[in-house]
Scaffold this motif. Structure first.
Motif, PDB file in Angstrom:
ATOM      1  N   PRO A  39     -19.698 -18.999  -8.059  1.00 51.05           N
ATOM      2  CA  PRO A  39     -19.083 -20.293  -7.772  1.00 51.05           C
ATOM      3  C   PRO A  39     -17.860 -20.170  -6.868  1.00 51.05           C
ATOM      4  CG  PRO A  39     -19.686 -20.169 -10.080  1.00 51.05           C
ATOM      5  CD  PRO A  39     -19.903 -18.796  -9.513  1.00 51.05           C
ATOM      6  N   ALA A  40     -17.729 -21.097  -5.932  1.00 52.47           N
ATOM      7  CA  ALA A  40     -16.615 -21.081  -4.986  1.00 52.47           C
ATOM      8  C   ALA A  40     -15.285 -21.243  -5.714  1.00 52.47           C
ATOM      9  CB  ALA A  40     -16.795 -22.194  -3.961  1.00 52.47           C
ATOM     10  N   GLN A  41     -14.287 -20.508  -5.243  1.00 50.61           N
ATOM     11  CA  GLN A  41     -12.951 -20.562  -5.834  1.00 50.61           C
ATOM     12  C   GLN A  41     -11.888 -21.028  -4.851  1.00 50.61           C
ATOM     13  OE1 GLN A  41     -12.536 -20.036  -9.114  1.00 50.61           O
ATOM     14  NE2 GLN A  41     -14.751 -19.691  -9.200  1.00 50.61           N
ATOM     15  N   ARG A  42     -12.182 -20.951  -3.536  1.00 52.13           N
ATOM     16  CA  ARG A  42     -11.223 -21.344  -2.510  1.00 52.13           C
ATOM     17  C   ARG A  42     -11.974 -22.192  -1.479  1.00 52.13           C
ATOM     18  NH1 ARG A  42      -6.443 -19.023  -2.711  1.00 52.13           N
ATOM     19  NH2 ARG A  42      -6.035 -19.425  -0.498  1.00 52.13           N
ATOM     20  N   VAL A  43     -11.793 -23.507  -1.600  1.00 50.74           N
ATOM     21  CA  VAL A  43     -12.615 -24.440  -0.831  1.00 50.74           C
ATOM     22  C   VAL A  43     -11.753 -25.230   0.147  1.00 50.74           C
ATOM     23  CG1 VAL A  43     -14.313 -26.306  -0.987  1.00 50.74           C
ATOM     24  CG2 VAL A  43     -14.104 -24.647  -2.852  1.00 50.74           C
ATOM     25  N   ILE A  44     -12.279 -25.416   1.353  1.00 48.78           N
ATOM     26  CA  ILE A  44     -11.612 -26.233   2.358  1.00 48.78           C
ATOM     27  C   ILE A  44     -12.514 -27.417   2.703  1.00 48.78           C
ATOM     28  CG2 ILE A  44     -10.925 -26.327   4.797  1.00 48.78           C
ATOM     29  CD1 ILE A  44      -9.773 -23.561   4.514  1.00 48.78           C
ATOM     30  N   SER A  45     -11.911 -28.597   2.781  1.00 50.03           N
ATOM     31  CA  SER A  45     -12.622 -29.827   3.142  1.00 50.03           C
ATOM     32  C   SER A  45     -12.272 -30.218   4.567  1.00 50.03           C
ATOM     33  CB  SER A  45     -12.231 -30.960   2.189  1.00 50.03           C
ATOM     34  OG  SER A  45     -12.582 -32.216   2.741  1.00 50.03           O
ATOM     35  N   LEU A  46     -13.293 -30.545   5.359  1.00 51.29           N
ATOM     36  CA  LEU A  46     -13.054 -30.932   6.747  1.00 51.29           C
ATOM     37  C   LEU A  46     -13.347 -32.406   7.010  1.00 51.29           C
ATOM     38  CD1 LEU A  46     -14.267 -27.791   8.746  1.00 51.29           C
ATOM     39  CD2 LEU A  46     -12.026 -28.315   7.770  1.00 51.29           C
ATOM     40  N   ALA A  47     -13.254 -33.224   5.963  1.00 56.07           N
ATOM     41  CA  ALA A  47     -13.382 -34.684   6.132  1.00 56.07           C
ATOM     42  C   ALA A  47     -12.806 -35.366   4.898  1.00 56.07           C
ATOM     43  CB  ALA A  47     -14.842 -35.086   6.330  1.00 56.07           C
ATOM     44  N   PRO A  48     -12.177 -36.534   5.067  1.00 55.48           N
ATOM     45  CA  PRO A  48     -11.627 -37.237   3.902  1.00 55.48           C
ATOM     46  C   PRO A  48     -12.676 -37.568   2.851  1.00 55.48           C
ATOM     47  CG  PRO A  48     -10.651 -38.099   5.914  1.00 55.48           C
ATOM     48  CD  PRO A  48     -11.766 -37.181   6.339  1.00 55.48           C
ATOM     49  N   HIS A  49     -13.880 -37.971   3.271  1.00 54.48           N
ATOM     50  CA  HIS A  49     -14.902 -38.304   2.266  1.00 54.48           C
ATOM     51  C   HIS A  49     -15.326 -37.051   1.502  1.00 54.48           C
ATOM     52  CE1 HIS A  49     -18.136 -36.766   4.978  1.00 54.48           C
ATOM     53  NE2 HIS A  49     -18.822 -36.661   3.866  1.00 54.48           N
ATOM     54  N   VAL A  50     -15.309 -35.906   2.181  1.00 53.18           N
ATOM     55  CA  VAL A  50     -15.643 -34.637   1.517  1.00 53.18           C
ATOM     56  C   VAL A  50     -14.605 -34.321   0.447  1.00 53.18           C
ATOM     57  CG1 VAL A  50     -15.736 -32.139   1.853  1.00 53.18           C
ATOM     58  CG2 VAL A  50     -16.968 -33.660   3.417  1.00 53.18           C
ATOM     59  N   VAL A 103     -18.184 -29.296   5.518  1.00 57.10           N
ATOM     60  CA  VAL A 103     -18.036 -29.804   6.881  1.00 57.10           C
ATOM     61  C   VAL A 103     -18.706 -31.162   7.032  1.00 57.10           C
ATOM     62  CG1 VAL A 103     -18.558 -29.300   9.302  1.00 57.10           C
ATOM     63  CG2 VAL A 103     -18.037 -27.427   7.726  1.00 57.10           C
ATOM     64  N   TRP A 104     -18.120 -32.007   7.864  1.00 59.61           N
ATOM     65  CA  TRP A 104     -18.739 -33.268   8.271  1.00 59.61           C
ATOM     66  C   TRP A 104     -19.297 -33.047   9.665  1.00 59.61           C
ATOM     67  CZ3 TRP A 104     -15.698 -38.088  10.202  1.00 59.61           C
ATOM     68  CH2 TRP A 104     -16.581 -39.156  10.413  1.00 59.61           C
ATOM     69  N   ARG A 105     -20.610 -32.978   9.788  1.00 60.04           N
ATOM     70  CA  ARG A 105     -21.233 -32.569  11.049  1.00 60.04           C
ATOM     71  C   ARG A 105     -20.849 -33.470  12.207  1.00 60.04           C
ATOM     72  NH1 ARG A 105     -27.699 -32.479  11.911  1.00 60.04           N
ATOM     73  NH2 ARG A 105     -27.375 -34.490  10.914  1.00 60.04           N
ATOM     74  N   MET A 123     -20.869 -22.446   4.781  1.00 59.49           N
ATOM     75  CA  MET A 123     -20.524 -23.821   5.111  1.00 59.49           C
ATOM     76  C   MET A 123     -21.594 -24.762   4.572  1.00 59.49           C
ATOM     77  SD  MET A 123     -18.782 -23.923   8.901  1.00 59.49           S
ATOM     78  CE  MET A 123     -20.225 -23.388   9.801  1.00 59.49           C
ATOM     79  N   PHE A 124     -21.137 -25.812   3.922  1.00 62.35           N
ATOM     80  CA  PHE A 124     -22.020 -26.876   3.428  1.00 62.35           C
ATOM     81  C   PHE A 124     -21.758 -28.102   4.281  1.00 62.35           C
ATOM     82  CE2 PHE A 124     -23.018 -30.624   0.975  1.00 62.35           C
ATOM     83  CZ  PHE A 124     -24.159 -30.294   0.253  1.00 62.35           C
ATOM     84  N   PHE A 125     -22.794 -28.610   4.958  1.00 62.95           N
ATOM     85  CA  PHE A 125     -22.646 -29.789   5.800  1.00 62.95           C
ATOM     86  C   PHE A 125     -22.914 -31.042   4.977  1.00 62.95           C
ATOM     87  CE2 PHE A 125     -22.886 -26.527   8.909  1.00 62.95           C
ATOM     88  CZ  PHE A 125     -22.257 -27.014  10.047  1.00 62.95           C
ATOM     89  N   SER A 126     -21.925 -31.923   4.945  1.00 63.78           N
ATOM     90  CA  SER A 126     -22.014 -33.156   4.168  1.00 63.78           C
ATOM     91  C   SER A 126     -22.225 -34.329   5.108  1.00 63.78           C
ATOM     92  CB  SER A 126     -20.737 -33.364   3.352  1.00 63.78           C
ATOM     93  OG  SER A 126     -20.736 -34.623   2.732  1.00 63.78           O
ATOM     94  N   GLU A 127     -23.364 -35.001   4.972  1.00 67.78           N
ATOM     95  CA  GLU A 127     -23.685 -36.136   5.830  1.00 67.78           C
ATOM     96  C   GLU A 127     -24.538 -37.143   5.054  1.00 67.78           C
ATOM     97  OE1 GLU A 127     -22.908 -37.672   9.643  1.00 67.78           O
ATOM     98  OE2 GLU A 127     -22.467 -35.642   8.990  1.00 67.78           O
ATOM     99  N   PRO A 128     -23.996 -37.742   3.984  1.00 69.29           N
ATOM    100  CA  PRO A 128     -24.790 -38.719   3.228  1.00 69.29           C
ATOM    101  C   PRO A 128     -25.144 -39.921   4.096  1.00 69.29           C
ATOM    102  CG  PRO A 128     -22.812 -38.049   2.022  1.00 69.29           C
ATOM    103  CD  PRO A 128     -22.645 -37.575   3.425  1.00 69.29           C
ATOM    104  N   HIS A 129     -26.412 -40.325   4.074  1.00 69.63           N
ATOM    105  CA  HIS A 129     -26.856 -41.463   4.883  1.00 69.63           C
ATOM    106  C   HIS A 129     -27.136 -42.707   4.040  1.00 69.63           C
ATOM    107  CE1 HIS A 129     -27.096 -39.352   8.678  1.00 69.63           C
ATOM    108  NE2 HIS A 129     -27.792 -38.390   8.111  1.00 69.63           N
ATOM    109  N   ARG A 130     -27.492 -42.507   2.782  1.00 72.73           N
ATOM    110  CA  ARG A 130     -27.841 -43.616   1.909  1.00 72.73           C
ATOM    111  C   ARG A 130     -26.953 -43.589   0.673  1.00 72.73           C
ATOM    112  NH1 ARG A 130     -29.864 -47.052   5.265  1.00 72.73           N
ATOM    113  NH2 ARG A 130     -31.567 -46.191   6.508  1.00 72.73           N
ATOM    114  N   LEU A 131     -26.848 -44.714   0.008  1.00 66.91           N
ATOM    115  CA  LEU A 131     -26.011 -44.795  -1.180  1.00 66.91           C
ATOM    116  C   LEU A 131     -26.397 -43.749  -2.212  1.00 66.91           C
ATOM    117  CD1 LEU A 131     -25.741 -48.664  -1.528  1.00 66.91           C
ATOM    118  CD2 LEU A 131     -23.816 -47.089  -1.210  1.00 66.91           C
ATOM    119  N   ASP A 132     -27.685 -43.551  -2.416  1.00 61.05           N
ATOM    120  CA  ASP A 132     -28.125 -42.584  -3.421  1.00 61.05           C
ATOM    121  C   ASP A 132     -27.744 -41.155  -3.061  1.00 61.05           C
ATOM    122  OD1 ASP A 132     -29.187 -44.686  -4.826  1.00 61.05           O
ATOM    123  OD2 ASP A 132     -31.251 -44.358  -4.170  1.00 61.05           O
ATOM    124  N   ASP A 133     -27.493 -40.890  -1.763  1.00 56.80           N
ATOM    125  CA  ASP A 133     -27.133 -39.541  -1.331  1.00 56.80           C
ATOM    126  C   ASP A 133     -25.782 -39.100  -1.883  1.00 56.80           C
ATOM    127  OD1 ASP A 133     -29.474 -39.500   0.104  1.00 56.80           O
ATOM    128  OD2 ASP A 133     -28.525 -39.901   2.044  1.00 56.80           O
TER     129      ASP A 133
END
Length: 303
Positions: A39-50, A103-105, A123-133
């Motif tokens: 499990p990740a212990q040191r995480v960086i977010s590259l978008a406010p929604h992330v 990351v926010w692509r 890197m995990f790319f976060s790009e939810p397109h639908r509400l359920d995402d």
């Protein structure tokens, strides 16, 4: 084979099996597999929604950096800043020694993302397109963080909130909606954007859903021809309190427009409606209430 050697091999095999079981693999929003050995212990977010997603998923204590405007929850305001969606501070990111970058692509420059890849940090790319995402993202991030109990609970709460709104409003008489992103030039969102999903959840109909690209430019004449029953925009939230509000009042120059005639010009806190994170359920609730108000203002015989 001697007994000590057999014992050593057996131990090695057990260790390998334990490590294999400990490895975590999820699929991000680009379809790529993201694997962590633990499990990740040191995480960086590259978008406010992330940032909001990570905190909701139980990862607040694991975060070591975030971009500007990462202001929710309040603790996020204290995180070291690593740039914004236009320019990242790559040296700061390296110095923070992350073991996961989310990351926010479409919000982070491709050139800088290529530089990040050179760090060989997952890197995990976060790009939810639908509400359920949003709920799916919470679950996946919880797996990467080792916080599945909290993440799954947050996902369940979010799903319940969305399901409640859907059950109450989705089958209500449709309301034609023009979502105004900006006024000069006049811009809207098409049906592939999550906000269009919110409109549908509320029993609304995005009058420009079939346009391309994701954020198309339209003419005043096109809006008049579509004759929406409601015009909606995002008001400046806590993130950008000094950002000017698109001038909805300018539509009053066309009193025959149904949205104007019925006084259905609505603004919703941009932090609640624009970010694909759990708080979008709050923005959706406000939009649903606004569209219900629009229904109540219909003239006798209007559809």
């Amino acid at each position: 084979m001697t007994a000590p050697l057999r014992f050593a091999i057996a131990v090695s095999l057990c260790v390998a099996a334990i490590q294999a079981r400990a490895a975590i693999t999820v699929t991000d929003d680009t379809g790529a597999a993201v694997t962590l050995s633990a499990p990740a212990q040191r995480v960086i977010s590259l978008a406010p929604h992330v940032t909001e997603l990570l905190y909701a998923a139980g990862g607040g204590t694991k975060m070591v950096g975030a971009v500007s405007y990462s202001d929710y929850p309040a603790e996020a305001r204290q995180l070291p800043r690593v740039g914004d969606n236009k320019a990242l501070d790559l040296e700061r990111i390296v110095a923070l020694k992350p073991d996961l970058i989310v990351v926010w692509r479409h919000g982070n420059a491709q050139r800088q993302l290529d530089r990040l890849r050179e760090l060989h940090v997952p890197m995990f790319f976060s790009e939810p397109h639908r509400l359920d995402d949003v709920a799916v993202s919470l679950v996946k991030l919880g797996q990467l963080l080792g916080t599945s109990t909290q993440a799954d609970a947050a996902a369940a709460t979010y799903r319940h909130d969305i399901a409640t709104l859907r059950a109450r409003y989705a089958s209500r008489p449709p309301v034609g909606v023009f979502y105004q992103v900006w006024d000069q030039p006049l811009m809207t969102l098409n049906g592939d954007h999550m906000i269009s999903d919110v409109i549908a959840l509320c029993g609304g109909r995005n009058v420009f859903a079939k346009l391309a690209p994701l954020v198309p430019t339209v003419s005043t004449e096109a809006v008049l021809a579509a004759n929406p029953e409601a015009i909606v925009t995002a008001a400046p939230g806590a993130t950008q309190p000094n950002t000017p509000l698109p001038q909805l009042a300018t539509w009053r120059a066309w009193p025959s427009l149904t949205a104007v005639a019925n006084d259905n010009l609505f603004a919703i806190d941009g932090d609640l409606i624009n970010r694909p994170a759990p708080r979008i359920a709050q923005g959706a609730k406000q939009l649903c209430e606004d569209l219900e108000l629009a229904r109540s203002r219909r003239k006798p015989g209007a559809q």
